[in-house]
Design a protein around this motif. Structure first.
Motif, PDB file in Angstrom:
ATOM      1  N   MET A  10       0.810  -1.313  -0.002  1.00  0.00           N
ATOM      2  CA  MET A  10      -0.131   0.037  -0.027  1.00  0.00           C
ATOM      3  C   MET A  10       0.786   1.354   0.062  1.00  0.00           C
ATOM      4  N   LYS A  11       0.558   2.265  -0.965  1.00  0.00           N
ATOM      5  CA  LYS A  11       1.508   3.318  -1.191  1.00  0.00           C
ATOM      6  C   LYS A  11       0.813   4.674  -1.251  1.00  0.00           C
ATOM      7  N   ALA A  12       1.361   5.642  -0.541  1.00  0.00           N
ATOM      8  CA  ALA A  12       0.811   6.829  -0.722  1.00  0.00           C
ATOM      9  C   ALA A  12       1.701   7.699  -1.376  1.00  0.00           C
ATOM     10  N   GLY A  13       1.030   8.608  -2.375  1.00  0.00           N
ATOM     11  CA  GLY A  13       2.137   9.184  -3.056  1.00  0.00           C
ATOM     12  C   GLY A  13       1.943  10.884  -2.948  1.00  0.00           C
ATOM     13  N   ILE A  14       3.197  11.501  -2.746  1.00  0.00           N
ATOM     14  CA  ILE A  14       3.173  12.816  -2.593  1.00  0.00           C
ATOM     15  C   ILE A  14       3.073  13.677  -4.223  1.00  0.00           C
ATOM     16  N   VAL A  15       1.901  14.425  -4.141  1.00  0.00           N
ATOM     17  CA  VAL A  15       1.706  15.103  -5.496  1.00  0.00           C
ATOM     18  C   VAL A  15       1.714  16.666  -5.152  1.00  0.00           C
ATOM     19  N   GLY A  16       1.809  17.556  -6.147  1.00  0.00           N
ATOM     20  CA  GLY A  16       1.774  18.728  -5.990  1.00  0.00           C
ATOM     21  C   GLY A  16       2.541  19.630  -7.249  1.00  0.00           C
ATOM     22  N   LEU A  17       2.324  20.765  -7.512  1.00  0.00           N
ATOM     23  CA  LEU A  17       2.958  21.548  -8.411  1.00  0.00           C
ATOM     24  C   LEU A  17       4.605  21.746  -8.030  1.00  0.00           C
ATOM     25  N   PRO A  18       5.133  22.106  -9.019  1.00  0.00           N
ATOM     26  CA  PRO A  18       6.724  22.118  -8.689  1.00  0.00           C
ATOM     27  C   PRO A  18       7.150  23.194  -7.573  1.00  0.00           C
ATOM     28  N   ASN A  19       8.002  23.338  -6.872  1.00  0.00           N
ATOM     29  CA  ASN A  19       8.416  24.207  -5.932  1.00  0.00           C
ATOM     30  C   ASN A  19       7.250  24.147  -4.657  1.00  0.00           C
ATOM     31  N   VAL A  20       6.647  23.205  -4.544  1.00  0.00           N
ATOM     32  CA  VAL A  20       5.622  23.583  -3.418  1.00  0.00           C
ATOM     33  C   VAL A  20       6.100  22.825  -2.085  1.00  0.00           C
ATOM     34  N   GLY A  21       7.231  22.172  -1.807  1.00  0.00           N
ATOM     35  CA  GLY A  21       7.763  21.401  -0.940  1.00  0.00           C
ATOM     36  C   GLY A  21       7.613  19.858  -0.871  1.00  0.00           C
ATOM     37  N   LYS A  22       7.494  19.256  -2.001  1.00  0.00           N
ATOM     38  CA  LYS A  22       7.268  17.922  -1.989  1.00  0.00           C
ATOM     39  C   LYS A  22       8.421  17.034  -1.854  1.00  0.00           C
ATOM     40  N   VAL A  43       7.596  -5.373  28.044  1.00  0.00           N
ATOM     41  CA  VAL A  43       8.087  -6.885  27.819  1.00  0.00           C
ATOM     42  C   VAL A  43       9.836  -6.833  27.526  1.00  0.00           C
ATOM     43  N   ASN A  44      10.276  -5.448  27.696  1.00  0.00           N
ATOM     44  CA  ASN A  44      11.794  -5.479  27.299  1.00  0.00           C
ATOM     45  C   ASN A  44      12.362  -6.593  26.211  1.00  0.00           C
ATOM     46  N   PRO A  45      11.757  -6.478  25.094  1.00  0.00           N
ATOM     47  CA  PRO A  45      12.279  -7.410  24.285  1.00  0.00           C
ATOM     48  C   PRO A  45      13.758  -7.221  23.513  1.00  0.00           C
ATOM     49  N   GLU A  46      14.284  -8.127  22.832  1.00  0.00           N
ATOM     50  CA  GLU A  46      15.481  -7.991  22.112  1.00  0.00           C
ATOM     51  C   GLU A  46      15.372  -7.092  21.102  1.00  0.00           C
ATOM     52  N   ARG A  47      14.463  -6.943  20.321  1.00  0.00           N
ATOM     53  CA  ARG A  47      14.302  -5.855  19.242  1.00  0.00           C
ATOM     54  C   ARG A  47      12.830  -5.510  19.141  1.00  0.00           C
ATOM     55  N   VAL A  48      12.581  -4.291  18.507  1.00  0.00           N
ATOM     56  CA  VAL A  48      11.379  -3.687  18.362  1.00  0.00           C
ATOM     57  C   VAL A  48      11.111  -3.158  16.884  1.00  0.00           C
ATOM     58  N   LEU A  49      10.016  -3.718  16.214  1.00  0.00           N
ATOM     59  CA  LEU A  49       9.820  -3.519  14.756  1.00  0.00           C
ATOM     60  C   LEU A  49       8.347  -2.610  14.491  1.00  0.00           C
ATOM     61  N   PRO A  50       8.469  -1.538  14.177  1.00  0.00           N
ATOM     62  CA  PRO A  50       7.314  -0.752  14.005  1.00  0.00           C
ATOM     63  C   PRO A  50       6.400  -1.003  12.679  1.00  0.00           C
ATOM     64  N   ALA A  51       5.268  -0.482  12.476  1.00  0.00           N
ATOM     65  CA  ALA A  51       4.683  -0.715  11.013  1.00  0.00           C
ATOM     66  C   ALA A  51       5.233   0.348  10.294  1.00  0.00           C
ATOM     67  N   THR A  52       4.979  -0.039   8.853  1.00  0.00           N
ATOM     68  CA  THR A  52       5.509   0.960   7.974  1.00  0.00           C
ATOM     69  C   THR A  52       4.625   1.207   7.066  1.00  0.00           C
ATOM     70  N   VAL A  53       4.849   2.360   6.495  1.00  0.00           N
ATOM     71  CA  VAL A  53       4.006   2.600   5.185  1.00  0.00           C
ATOM     72  C   VAL A  53       4.942   3.115   4.290  1.00  0.00           C
ATOM     73  N   GLU A  54       4.563   2.945   2.776  1.00  0.00           N
ATOM     74  CA  GLU A  54       5.289   3.292   1.627  1.00  0.00           C
ATOM     75  C   GLU A  54       4.997   4.730   1.205  1.00  0.00           C
ATOM     76  N   ILE A  55       5.915   5.535   1.094  1.00  0.00           N
ATOM     77  CA  ILE A  55       5.621   7.154   0.477  1.00  0.00           C
ATOM     78  C   ILE A  55       6.236   7.130  -0.904  1.00  0.00           C
ATOM     79  N   VAL A  56       5.415   7.604  -1.741  1.00  0.00           N
ATOM     80  CA  VAL A  56       6.284   7.797  -3.203  1.00  0.00           C
ATOM     81  C   VAL A  56       6.359   9.254  -3.461  1.00  0.00           C
ATOM     82  N   ASP A  57       7.415   9.820  -3.897  1.00  0.00           N
ATOM     83  CA  ASP A  57       7.565  11.373  -4.259  1.00  0.00           C
ATOM     84  C   ASP A  57       7.619  11.270  -5.688  1.00  0.00           C
ATOM     85  N   ILE A  58       6.497  11.816  -6.156  1.00  0.00           N
ATOM     86  CA  ILE A  58       6.186  11.872  -7.596  1.00  0.00           C
ATOM     87  C   ILE A  58       6.518  13.250  -8.227  1.00  0.00           C
TER      88      ILE A  58
END
Length: 364
Positions: free
Chosen positions: A1-13, A56-71
């Motif tokens: 699942m991906k979210a794409g960053i869109v906008g005109l040029p020079n808006v800060g994408k 729990v004090n586990p050996e490692r911790v893994l967060p959820a992730t999301v895909e971001i696309v720079d368009i």
């Protein structure tokens, strides 16, 4: 699942994308990774994960992730191939949700592609290009459907009526997501065509540092104009966020945020917003080896949630042992939750709730 960053040029994408890519403030232990030059896998900030780690004090911790696309920035005429038009529209079609960046700050040193700052005009420029592309899609489909409808095919006639409503809406400058269509027809005839303007959207108002806490008049105008769209609006000072990510330590970043009057970076809100926009939620597994957040679509069943870990877990699913997150925190450990009789055993029909702490029994 991906979210794409869109906008005109020079808006800060791209600044926003780089900002998310270095979002150290909320994921100090987990590096950002780039799959391709323009796709980043970003950790979803979640205070619940930190609490589980503490307990729990586990050996490692893994967060959820999301895909971001720079368009790449879109310009007028993109639907006819202007600028990087076709590439832009192809990239955006592949995403599941849109983060539409609008320039909501004045700065004489940063040129605006249309000569002046006007987020409403900018929004309409992009909307129009995307709507024109969707019109092409609906016209092509209508050619085929109309032929079938003429033969008296009732299903084709129903589809034709729905697609005509889409066409009329698009010609009036209304995005597909805002066109009134009954739920069944939308699911059957509209969703399969993957219209660009049917994707869920969040408008990201890029403000200056002075407006980082409360927004400004530009932001209010954007909120007003998108009220009918069922879209979310957030504002953040992208330049300031970029400065925050440059700071080396968590303490320095917190001090910077406090000076601005912010509790957390705006990028954290944006990432969580994108996650929600994609209709995703989280369940957890918690053990001494690993505490981990797993991403599932809202409404997933227990076997489907198990399948996210491994397909064998779904195939051989027997049952799920489930602890509500609040119960885990209240009692402090899995053992104490069991003693209190708060662990539930759920079967194949169980719909997983956001925040469930789960353990799966399976047999393959």
């Amino acid at each position: 699942m991906k979210a794409g960053i869109v906008g005109l040029p020079n808006v800060g994408k791209s600044t926003l994308f780089n900002c998310l890519s270095n979002a150290k403030a909320q994921s100090a232990n987990f590096p950002f990774c780039t799959i391709e030059p323009n796709i980043g896998v970003v950790n979803v900030p979640d205070a619940r994960l930190e609490k589980l780690e503490e307990l729990v004090n586990p050996e490692r911790v893994l967060p959820a992730t999301v895909e971001i696309v720079d368009i790449a920035g879109l310009v007028k005429g993109a639907s006819k191939g202007e600028g990087l038009g076709n590439q832009f529209l192809g990239n955006i079609r592949e995403t599941d949700a849109i983060l539409h960046v609008l320039r909501c700050f004045d700065n004489e040193n940063i040129v605006h592609v249309d000569g002046s700052v006007n987020p409403i005009r900018d929004k309409e420029t992009i909307d129009m290009e995307l709507q024109l592309k969707d019109l092409e899609t609906v016209d092509k489909k209508l050619e085929k459907v109309k032929r079938a409808a003429k033969t008296g095919n009732k299903e084709a006639q129903k589809e034709e009526a729905t697609l005509m409503a889409v066409k009329t809406g698009l010609e009036a400058g209304i995005s597909v997501r805002a066109i009134q269509i009954e739920k069944e027809s939308r699911a059957e005839f509209v969703k399969p065509l993957q219209f660009i303007t049917d994707k869920p959207v969040m408008y990201v108002c890029n403000v200056d540092e002075e407006a980082a806490v409360s927004g400004n008049a530009y932001v209010e105008k954007v909120k007003e104009i998108v009220a009918s769209e069922n879209a979310e609006v957030i504002f953040l000072a992208v330049g300031t966020e970029a400065d925050i990510t440059e700071l080396e330590t968590y303490e320095e970043r917190q001090m910077f945020l406090e000076d601005l009057g912010l509790e957390e970076p705006g990028s954290a809100k944006l990432i969580r917003g994108a996650y929600k926009l994609l209709d995703l939620e989280t369940y957890f597994t918690a053990g001494v080896k690993e505490v981990r957040a797993w991403t599932i679509p809202v409404g997933a069943t227990a076997p489907q949630a198990a399948g996210v870990i491994h397909t064998d877990f779904e195939k051989g699913f027997i049952r799920a042992e489930v602890i509500a997150y609040n119960d885990y925190v209240t009692f402090g450990s899995e053992a104490k939750v069991k003693e209190a009789g708060k662990m539930r055993v759920e079967g194949k029909e169980y719909i997983v709730k956001d925040g469930d702490v789960m353990h799966f029994r399976f047999n393959v």
